[in-house]
Design an enzyme around this catalytic site. Sequence first.
Site, short mmCIF file in Angstrom:
data_model
loop_
_atom_site.label_atom_id
_atom_site.label_comp_id
_atom_site.label_asym_id
_atom_site.label_seq_id
_atom_site.Cartn_x
_atom_site.Cartn_y
_atom_site.Cartn_z
N ASN A 156 -4.38 4.26 7.31
CA ASN A 156 -5.73 4.70 6.95
C ASN A 156 -6.73 4.54 8.09
O ASN A 156 -7.72 5.26 8.13
CB ASN A 156 -6.21 3.98 5.69
CG ASN A 156 -5.72 4.69 4.44
OD1 ASN A 156 -5.30 5.85 4.50
ND2 ASN A 156 -5.74 4.01 3.31
N HIS B 231 0.82 -1.22 0.00
CA HIS B 231 0.00 0.00 0.00
C HIS B 231 0.85 1.27 0.00
O HIS B 231 1.51 1.59 0.99
CB HIS B 231 -0.94 -0.03 1.23
CG HIS B 231 -1.79 1.18 1.34
ND1 HIS B 231 -2.04 1.82 2.53
CD2 HIS B 231 -2.46 1.88 0.39
CE1 HIS B 231 -2.81 2.86 2.30
NE2 HIS B 231 -3.08 2.92 1.02
N GLU C 1 2.99 0.35 3.20
CA GLU C 1 2.58 -0.72 4.12
C GLU C 1 2.55 -2.04 3.35
O GLU C 1 1.90 -2.14 2.30
CB GLU C 1 1.18 -0.44 4.67
CG GLU C 1 1.13 0.76 5.60
CD GLU C 1 -0.29 1.14 6.00
OE1 GLU C 1 -0.52 1.37 7.18
OE2 GLU C 1 -1.17 1.22 5.11
N1 3HC Z 1 3.12 14.29 -7.73
C1 3HC Z 1 4.46 14.13 -7.73
N2 3HC Z 1 5.27 14.92 -7.00
C2 3HC Z 1 4.70 15.89 -6.28
C3 3HC Z 1 3.31 16.09 -6.24
C4 3HC Z 1 2.51 15.24 -7.02
N3 3HC Z 1 1.18 15.31 -7.04
N4 3HC Z 1 3.03 17.13 -5.41
C5 3HC Z 1 4.22 17.55 -4.95
N5 3HC Z 1 5.21 16.81 -5.47
C6 3HC Z 1 6.63 16.94 -5.18
C7 3HC Z 1 7.21 18.23 -5.71
O1 3HC Z 1 7.67 18.08 -7.04
C8 3HC Z 1 8.34 18.47 -4.75
O2 3HC Z 1 9.43 17.64 -5.09
P1 3HC Z 1 10.96 18.11 -4.80
O3 3HC Z 1 11.00 18.66 -3.42
O4 3HC Z 1 11.77 16.87 -4.95
O5 3HC Z 1 11.24 19.14 -5.82
C9 3HC Z 1 7.80 17.95 -3.41
O6 3HC Z 1 6.77 17.01 -3.76
C10 3HC Z 1 7.21 19.05 -2.57
O7 3HC Z 1 6.22 19.70 -3.33
P2 3HC Z 1 5.77 21.21 -3.15
O8 3HC Z 1 6.92 22.01 -2.63
O9 3HC Z 1 5.12 21.66 -4.41
O10 3HC Z 1 4.57 21.15 -2.12
P3 3HC Z 1 4.54 20.72 -0.63
O11 3HC Z 1 5.83 20.94 0.06
O12 3HC Z 1 3.31 21.34 -0.13
O13 3HC Z 1 4.33 19.14 -0.70
C11 3HC Z 1 2.93 17.26 -0.62
C12 3HC Z 1 3.24 18.56 -1.35
C13 3HC Z 1 4.13 16.32 -0.74
C14 3HC Z 1 1.73 16.64 -1.31
C15 3HC Z 1 2.67 17.59 0.89
O14 3HC Z 1 1.67 18.57 0.97
C16 3HC Z 1 2.24 16.39 1.69
O15 3HC Z 1 3.07 15.63 2.16
N6 3HC Z 1 0.91 16.26 1.88
C17 3HC Z 1 0.33 15.16 2.65
C18 3HC Z 1 0.15 13.99 1.73
C19 3HC Z 1 -0.37 12.82 2.47
O16 3HC Z 1 -0.72 12.85 3.64
N7 3HC Z 1 -0.46 11.71 1.76
C20 3HC Z 1 -1.06 10.50 2.28
C21 3HC Z 1 -2.49 10.51 1.90
S1 3HC Z 1 -3.36 9.09 2.49
C22 3HC Z 1 -3.13 7.98 1.28
O17 3HC Z 1 -2.52 8.20 0.27
C23 3HC Z 1 -3.72 6.64 1.54
C24 3HC Z 1 -4.45 6.16 0.34
O18 3HC Z 1 -4.86 4.85 0.63
C25 3HC Z 1 -5.63 7.01 0.03
#
Ligand code: 3HC
Length: 289
Positions: free
Chosen positions: A195, A144, A156
């Site tokens: 989750n 996961h 996971e």
């Molecule tokens: N795809 C690929 N890379 C991405 C991206 C995307 N959609 N969004 C951001 N990035 C990359 C950027 O290119 C950047 O890379 P770098 O530092 O190597 O240049 C890095 O991530 C940081 O991006 P930003 O500076 O533009 O933006 P943030 O610092 O705000 O980071 C984020 C964006 C990584 C999405 C951050 O907001 C984050 O960690 N959010 C929480 C995400 C989270 O909790 N995910 C788990 C969700 S639950 C889940 O997935 C479970 C499933 O079962 C549903």
Amino acid sequence: MKTAKIRNIGVVGAGNMGHQIALLAALSGFKTTCTDISEEALKKAESFADKYLPERVAKGKLTQEAAEQARRNISFTSSLEEAVKDADFVIEAATEKLDLKRKIFASLDKLAPPHAILATNSSFIVSSMVANATARPAKICNMHFFNPALVMRLVEVVKGPHTAPETADVTVELCKAMGKLPVLLKKEIYGFLVNRVLMALTNEALYLLDQGIADAEEIDLAITNALGHPMGPFRLMDLTGVDLTYHICMERYRETGNPADKPSPTVVEMYARGEWGQKKGKGFYQYQK
Ligand code: 3HC
């Protein structure tokens, strides 16, 4: 089978998770074939790769050579057979519907080589729910990833009662070969670790919203600033997909019959209106297409 023997990876599903898991596998040196029944999803996944790789080069995060190699490593096809016929490892990242996943696993069992491990990226569904649709339950487990899969380090790996220790070991090693941090769950539990905790938070946030206690922005602001989460629960739902939240809750409700497991009224309305988050340009927030 040892992880070192893995050369070819098939990824089933080119959506929110699949397109990034496939690109991650290609960037990690595996010949990767990504498949989806939707030509549109495949086109989007391919355009993403074509945009993402040069952007990483321009940002200084990837060499030109590595980007070109990754692009050569990844291909896209609408044929499930084509995608998995030579696969050593398959990652299923299709929609969160149990019936669909069982059909996919039954097909994968026929189409993938007998030695191949078949893993599901399901957010909640434990692999024993799909393992018995195949004749190789020992080679089935959960793997996961988190959204965005190219960025989030944790994966996971969940070992079911049917999963051979070797299958779990190889999957853990594969995560490491992809630069990820795997955690191994020794027993199956619905929703795994992350989750379960995230859903508790999200359900409470939705309850507060439905009760009119505060709006989505304020709740997100509170969670990010008080708990230090990078995103609040509503912005995160927009990222992972409001449709995903809806499907997860409905699947759970169908299984338990417990009304408390139904999606919240807000999620039901947004699902019906097609306000599924970033991918639709509108969710709890507005996005540029
Ligand atoms: N795809 C690929 N890379 C991405 C991206 C995307 N959609 N969004 C951001 N990035 C990359 C950027 O290119 C950047 O890379 P770098 O530092 O190597 O240049 C890095 O991530 C940081 O991006 P930003 O500076 O533009 O933006 P943030 O610092 O705000 O980071 C984020 C964006 C990584 C999405 C951050 O907001 C984050 O960690 N959010 C929480 C995400 C989270 O909790 N995910 C788990 C969700 S639950 C889940 O997935 C479970 C499933 O079962 C549903």
